[in-house]
Scaffold this active site. Structure first.
Site, PDB file in Angstrom:
ATOM      1  N   GLU A  12      -5.643   3.909   5.865  1.00  0.00           N
ATOM      2  CA  GLU A  12      -5.139   3.656   4.532  1.00  0.00           C
ATOM      3  C   GLU A  12      -5.657   4.760   3.606  1.00  0.00           C
ATOM      4  O   GLU A  12      -5.042   5.073   2.603  1.00  0.00           O
ATOM      5  CB  GLU A  12      -5.670   2.282   4.086  1.00  0.00           C
ATOM      6  CG  GLU A  12      -5.060   1.772   2.824  1.00  0.00           C
ATOM      7  CD  GLU A  12      -6.076   1.122   1.928  1.00  0.00           C
ATOM      8  OE1 GLU A  12      -7.020   1.799   1.482  1.00  0.00           O
ATOM      9  OE2 GLU A  12      -5.924  -0.077   1.660  1.00  0.00           O
ATOM     10  N   ARG A  51       0.823  -1.217   0.000  1.00  0.00           N
ATOM     11  CA  ARG A  51       0.000   0.000   0.000  1.00  0.00           C
ATOM     12  C   ARG A  51       0.856   1.267   0.000  1.00  0.00           C
ATOM     13  O   ARG A  51       0.513   2.270   0.617  1.00  0.00           O
ATOM     14  CB  ARG A  51      -0.945   0.033   1.204  1.00  0.00           C
ATOM     15  CG  ARG A  51      -2.037  -1.014   1.196  1.00  0.00           C
ATOM     16  CD  ARG A  51      -3.002  -0.840   0.045  1.00  0.00           C
ATOM     17  NE  ARG A  51      -4.173  -1.704   0.138  1.00  0.00           N
ATOM     18  CZ  ARG A  51      -4.219  -2.969  -0.295  1.00  0.00           C
ATOM     19  NH1 ARG A  51      -3.173  -3.523  -0.858  1.00  0.00           N
ATOM     20  NH2 ARG A  51      -5.344  -3.650  -0.180  1.00  0.00           N
ATOM     21  N   SER A  89     -11.105  -0.571   2.464  1.00  0.00           N
ATOM     22  CA  SER A  89     -10.451  -0.684   3.772  1.00  0.00           C
ATOM     23  C   SER A  89     -10.102   0.705   4.283  1.00  0.00           C
ATOM     24  O   SER A  89      -9.411   1.453   3.591  1.00  0.00           O
ATOM     25  CB  SER A  89      -9.144  -1.471   3.659  1.00  0.00           C
ATOM     26  OG  SER A  89      -9.373  -2.761   3.185  1.00  0.00           O
TER      27      SER A  89
END
Ligand code: EPU
Length: 339
Positions: free
Chosen positions: A330, A160, A234
């Site tokens: 995130e 990520r 998420s």
């Protein structure tokens, strides 16, 4: 831009405003405009599909939207180079390449957002990350309008993460992304429930399209459709802990779900931590922890950016108290409050 107009540009469906909003349809148009107008990168925000964003109140920035369409193919025998404009919808790209018999994107089906945003956080799902098929990207420097190509290595991909979240954050606008796909299927079935879902489908031979269908089925059952329930996928990253910390946690919580990253690190399932902290389905006004997947925060209707942020802070605090593990967002948080 007005509050209601910006609501359509973030998948949380949150009302927010910004100083201005300009859409560009080609790299040349964008590059020329920036060369002439010499923007300060700190005053600009590049918005793509808005599927990984939490906007809070008024954002005192000029929003730039690179709505560059088009997908082109270069056939190299068994491999194909696919170049897609930043404004192409990611899932449309996945479906188009699968239809043509080009494989590699099937595990990344149904990820919301546009192509231009995909490299920024190195999107990933079901055992595949963008970096596995990425070749290079074209971008325009905000301060000068100069065009530049970034190689795989220059992007510095990790979980990520890319350099566009690190030292080059906010400096470039990605205009197109080039991927290397294959005409030969190489199915990746080992992550989570993929194999199970495919076994249930009971087929004799499996194609990448079958894998894509399985991923779509799994995602749709757990992840809310932003058109029906505002969300940004998420909300938190899965925290990475040392092997020692993992061993300690596992002793206290034998059911802990975690995956080995390497000899020194484990990635802990944040969704499990949140669920075990009793917060799955928890609600603070119109901001909620999704009932099917605790890693996802949702907007039940009229939540403000601040409401979602307050809920996220609460979740993070409770998880820290119970597990002594810090979970971090995130999504990109932008506006009148920060993490
Ligand atoms: N789990 C729970 N309760 C929950 C959610 C998860 O116990 O409410 C546990 C389950 O045991 C499950 C494990 O956590 O086995 C992992 O869950 P899942 O496979 O759903 O994946 P995740 O770690 O929650 C990550 C990505 C998703 C991606 C999936 C599948 C991150 C932050 N998220 O989620 O990406 O789709 O894996 O690869 O890495 C996104 O980035 O927006 C996103 C949705």
């Amino acid at each position: 831009m007005s509050k209601t107009a910006l609501k359509k540009f973030n998948s949380f469906g949150i009302e927010a405003s910004c100083d201005s909003f300009t859409t560009f349809k080609s790299e040349a148009e964008l590059s020329n405009w920036l060369a002439e107008n010499k923007k300060n990168p700190n005053k600009v925000f590049v918005i793509g599909g808005g599927s990984n964003l939490l906007l809070i109140g008024h954002i005192p920035l000029e929003f730039i939207h690179a709505d560059i369409q088009g997908i082109s193919y270069q056939d190299n025998g068994n491999d194909v180079l696919v170049k897609a404009g930043a404004g192409v919808n990611w899932h449309q790209l996945v479906l188009e390449t699968l239809d043509k018999g080009y494989f590699g994107l099937e595990n990344l089906s149904l990820i919301p957002g546009n192509v231009g945003a995909a490299p920024i956080q190195n999107i990933g799902a079901y055992g595949v990350e963008l970096k596995d098929i990425f070749v290079e990207l074209d971008a325009v420097e905000i301060a000068t309008g100069d065009r530049i190509t970034f190689s795989h290595q220059e992007c510095d991909f990790a979980y990520r993460y890319s350099i566009f979240k690190g030292s080059l954050k906010g400096q470039y606008i990605i205009t197109s992304v080039t991927l290397k796909l294959s005409k030969l299927a190489d199915l990746k079935l080992d992550y989570g429930p993929i194999r199970k879902v495919l076994t249930e489908a009971n087929k004799e031979t499996l194609s990448p399209k079958d894998v894509s269908d399985a991923v779509i089925k799994i995602r749709s059952s757990k992840l809310p459709d932003p058109n029906e329930l505002g969300n940004a996928g998420s909300f938190f990253k899965n925290p990475i802990v040392t092997t020692e910390k993992y061993a300690l946690l596992k002793e206290t919580f034998p059911e802990l779900v975690a995956f080995k990253v390497d000899d020194n690190r484990y990635k802990v399932a944040a969704g499990w931590l949140i669920e075990q902290a009793g917060l799955k389905g928890y609600r603070l006004g119109d901001a909620g922890v999704h009932k099917q997947q605790a890693l996802v925060l949702v907007n039940y209707g009229d939540a403000s950016g601040k409401d979602i942020l307050n809920l996220a802070r609460h979740v993070s605090k409770v998880v820290l108290e119970k597990f002594t593990v810090t979970i971090e967002p995130e999504v990109w948080i932008l506006g009148e409050a920060t993490w």
